[in-house]
Design an enzyme around this catalytic site. Structure first.
Site, mmCIF file in Angstrom:
data_model
loop_
_atom_site.group_PDB
_atom_site.id
_atom_site.type_symbol
_atom_site.label_atom_id
_atom_site.label_comp_id
_atom_site.label_asym_id
_atom_site.label_seq_id
_atom_site.Cartn_x
_atom_site.Cartn_y
_atom_site.Cartn_z
ATOM 1 N N CYS A 91 0.847 -1.213 -0.051
ATOM 2 C CA CYS A 91 -0.069 0.064 0.041
ATOM 3 C C CYS A 91 0.776 1.445 -0.003
ATOM 4 C CB CYS A 91 -0.959 -0.046 1.230
ATOM 5 S SG CYS A 91 0.082 0.102 2.958
ATOM 6 N N CYS B 21 0.469 3.639 2.339
ATOM 7 C CA CYS B 21 0.243 4.298 3.664
ATOM 8 C C CYS B 21 1.247 4.955 4.315
ATOM 9 C CB CYS B 21 -0.433 3.380 4.573
ATOM 10 S SG CYS B 21 -2.044 2.570 3.915
ATOM 11 N N GLN C 65 2.439 8.112 2.139
ATOM 12 C CA GLN C 65 1.269 9.174 2.395
ATOM 13 C C GLN C 65 1.570 9.799 3.792
ATOM 14 O OE1 GLN C 65 -2.404 7.461 1.698
ATOM 15 N NE2 GLN C 65 -2.786 8.943 -0.181
ATOM 16 N N GLY D 279 -6.776 -1.253 8.496
ATOM 17 C CA GLY D 279 -7.505 -1.892 7.385
ATOM 18 C C GLY D 279 -8.903 -1.538 7.180
ATOM 19 N N THR E 27 -8.731 -5.312 -3.117
ATOM 20 C CA THR E 27 -8.766 -5.045 -1.554
ATOM 21 C C THR E 27 -10.384 -4.755 -1.389
ATOM 22 O OG1 THR E 27 -8.677 -2.557 -2.254
ATOM 23 C CG2 THR E 27 -6.685 -3.715 -1.218
ATOM 24 N N ASP F 286 -15.367 -0.240 3.253
ATOM 25 C CA ASP F 286 -14.750 0.908 4.311
ATOM 26 C C ASP F 286 -15.596 1.167 5.183
ATOM 27 O OD1 ASP F 286 -13.331 2.940 5.251
ATOM 28 O OD2 ASP F 286 -13.097 3.914 3.068
ATOM 29 N N ARG G 179 -14.950 3.004 7.893
ATOM 30 C CA ARG G 179 -14.684 4.233 8.655
ATOM 31 C C ARG G 179 -15.643 5.134 8.420
ATOM 32 N NH1 ARG G 179 -9.063 5.299 5.559
ATOM 33 N NH2 ARG G 179 -10.232 4.827 3.736
ATOM 34 N N THR H 138 -5.359 15.171 1.138
ATOM 35 C CA THR H 138 -6.001 13.739 1.155
ATOM 36 C C THR H 138 -6.309 13.450 -0.554
ATOM 37 O OG1 THR H 138 -7.891 12.317 1.772
ATOM 38 C CG2 THR H 138 -8.291 14.600 1.242
#
Length: 214
Positions: free
Chosen positions: A82, A84, A87, A110, A131, A143, A145, A166
């Site tokens: 990834c 991540c 970033q 995750g 994913t 997702d 979140r 973002t």
């Protein structure tokens, strides 16, 4: 997902290899949280946590802000499955270069399914699923979140307008819905590696992330 209560737990100095930050810890209490997986009922009450790394004067002008979801494999072990960690490091560098900003680090491993479920999703990805497909095969949403707690943390810090680092338009919408004005979206796009190029394509094609380099 409304919070019954959000409070600041602690704060302290945090020197990093990028520069000096002050770290603030926040906890939010959610009553009757919605499950991300119908086969795994949620508890009657859940406590969520975030930390905010604050650098410089974030009050004179709307600061740079990054809302970053926990990724043990990427952030700690430098996984190249990834983007991540790249970033995260990009955001830290941008905040220091700007002289002020906030990095909010969410405990949402995750995309909110948790570390062990994420590793099970990795195993499914090794078999050819992407994913999104892997999360759904395990019974989770793509997702889980919602980004409400970062908005509440920003308000407790006294910040109500930001420039958000973002690629995810859902983060922009969530902060706006939570009462934080997003005056500008700043790209968090990094140079793609062959090992996560497909991952970025799925982000763009299935999750609506704003990516131009793939």
């Amino acid at each position: 997902m409304p919070f019954d209560r959000v409070s600041k737990v602690a704060e302290a100095e945090l020197p990093t290899r990028w520069g000096q930050f002050r770290i603030h810890g926040f906890e939010g209490v959610v009553a009757n949280p919605e499950p991300c997986n119908e086969a795994m009922p949620s508890p009657a009450k859940r406590i969520e946590g975030v930390v905010a790394l604050v650098h410089g004067d974030v009050f004179s002008a709307p600061p740079l802000v990054r809302v970053h979801s926990q990724c043990l494999t990427g952030d700690v072990f430098h996984s190249l499955r990834c983007d991540c960690r790249l970033q995260l490091e990009l955001a830290m560098s941008m905040i220091i270069e700007a002289g002020a900003g906030i990095l909010i680090y969410e405990q949402q491993e995750g995309r909110g399914i948790g570390l062990m479920a994420k590793l099970r999703a990795y195993a499914l990805q090794d078999q050819g699923l992407d994913t999104v497909e892997a999360n759904e095969e395990l019974g989770f949403k793509a997702d889980c979140r919602d980004f409400e707690l970062p908005a509440e943390a920003l308000k407790l810090l006294g910040v109500t307008a930001v420039k958000l680092i973002t690629n995810n338009p859902e983060k922009v919408a969530a902060l706006e819905a939570g009462g934080i004005k997003v005056l500008e979206r700043i790209s968090a796009e990094v140079e793609p590696e062959a090992t996560f190029e497909k991952y970025l394509q799925v982000k763009r094609e299935k999750m609506g992330h704003l990516l131009e380099s793939i």
